[in-house]
Design a protein around this motif. Structure first.
Motif, short mmCIF file in Angstrom:
data_model
loop_
_atom_site.label_atom_id
_atom_site.label_comp_id
_atom_site.label_asym_id
_atom_site.label_seq_id
_atom_site.Cartn_x
_atom_site.Cartn_y
_atom_site.Cartn_z
N ALA A 51 0.82 -1.22 0.00
CA ALA A 51 0.00 0.00 0.00
C ALA A 51 0.85 1.26 0.00
CB ALA A 51 -0.94 0.00 1.20
N LEU A 57 -1.57 8.89 -2.33
CA LEU A 57 -2.27 8.37 -1.16
C LEU A 57 -3.74 8.76 -1.23
CD1 LEU A 57 -1.89 6.89 1.57
CD2 LEU A 57 -1.60 9.15 2.61
N GLU A 58 -4.58 7.78 -1.31
CA GLU A 58 -6.02 7.99 -1.41
C GLU A 58 -6.63 8.23 -0.04
OE1 GLU A 58 -7.94 8.10 -4.21
OE2 GLU A 58 -6.08 7.96 -5.34
N SER A 61 -7.08 5.09 1.96
CA SER A 61 -5.89 4.31 2.30
C SER A 61 -5.88 3.98 3.79
CB SER A 61 -4.62 5.08 1.95
OG SER A 61 -3.48 4.35 2.40
N TRP A 68 2.79 6.66 5.30
CA TRP A 68 3.01 6.46 3.87
C TRP A 68 4.34 7.06 3.43
CZ3 TRP A 68 2.33 10.23 -0.25
CH2 TRP A 68 2.34 9.69 -1.53
#
Length: 178
Positions: A51, A57-58, A61, A68
């Motif tokens: 991921a 980065l959604e 997420s 992240w």
């Protein structure tokens, strides 16, 4: 001749309201806040991809923005309680307060800027960029958004302006006012 000439007043008002809504929706799509992603960036991790390896980065997420960024840098998933993750979380919180943009968007912009610079032969990590651009911000409300300053920084750097000089120029323009 007006297109409403032979219509009842309520019909004209209903048509006008619908037109206003349609125009507002179209404008929102064209002039969004920049929090959405393009279709080539917005994707779930591919099979076998972690991921943290996604380019953007959604909102959905499972990773925090700090987790992240650090995981991408170290090329391994870091736990949320990791000291580096916590340190970057504090930096993102500071940037969020100064620029009033979400921590996720700031993380996305720093990663994007790092990659854009790398494609031009300029190596700057996203966490260093986060620190640099956060340090130039002036008072809340006086500074451009993080995305706009990132673009300005990119333009300066690819125009062969050295890092320190570029930051000084941005601080003069966007930093605290006397």
């Amino acid at each position: 001749m007006s297109c409403f000439r032979h219509r009842k007043p309520n019909e004209a008002r209903a048509w006008t309201s619908a037109a206003v809504v349609a125009v507002l929706l179209a404008m929102a799509g064209l002039g969004g806040c920049g929090d959405e992603t393009s279709t080539d960036q917005a994707r779930a991790p591919a099979r076998g991809e972690a991921a943290y390896q996604v380019a953007w980065l959604e909102v959905s997420s499972p990773l925090s923005p700090a987790q992240w960024l650090v995981s991408r840098r170290d090329d391994q998933l870091k736990p949320i309680g990791d000291a580096d993750v916590q340190n970057v979380a504090q930096r993102l919180a500071t940037a969020n307060a100064r620029y009033r943009e979400s921590e996720r968007m700031i993380a996305n912009r720093t990663a994007q800027l790092s990659e854009m610079l790398a494609s031009r032969g300029i190596a700057e990590g996203p966490i260093a960029i986060l620190d640099d651009l956060t340090s130039i911000a002036g008072e809340i409300g006086q500074t451009e958004g993080f995305g706009a300053i990132s673009q300005h920084y990119f333009n300066l750097r690819v125009a062969d302006v050295e890092r320190g000089e570029a930051l000084d120029m941005l601080k003069t323009r966007y930093g605290p006012r006397r």
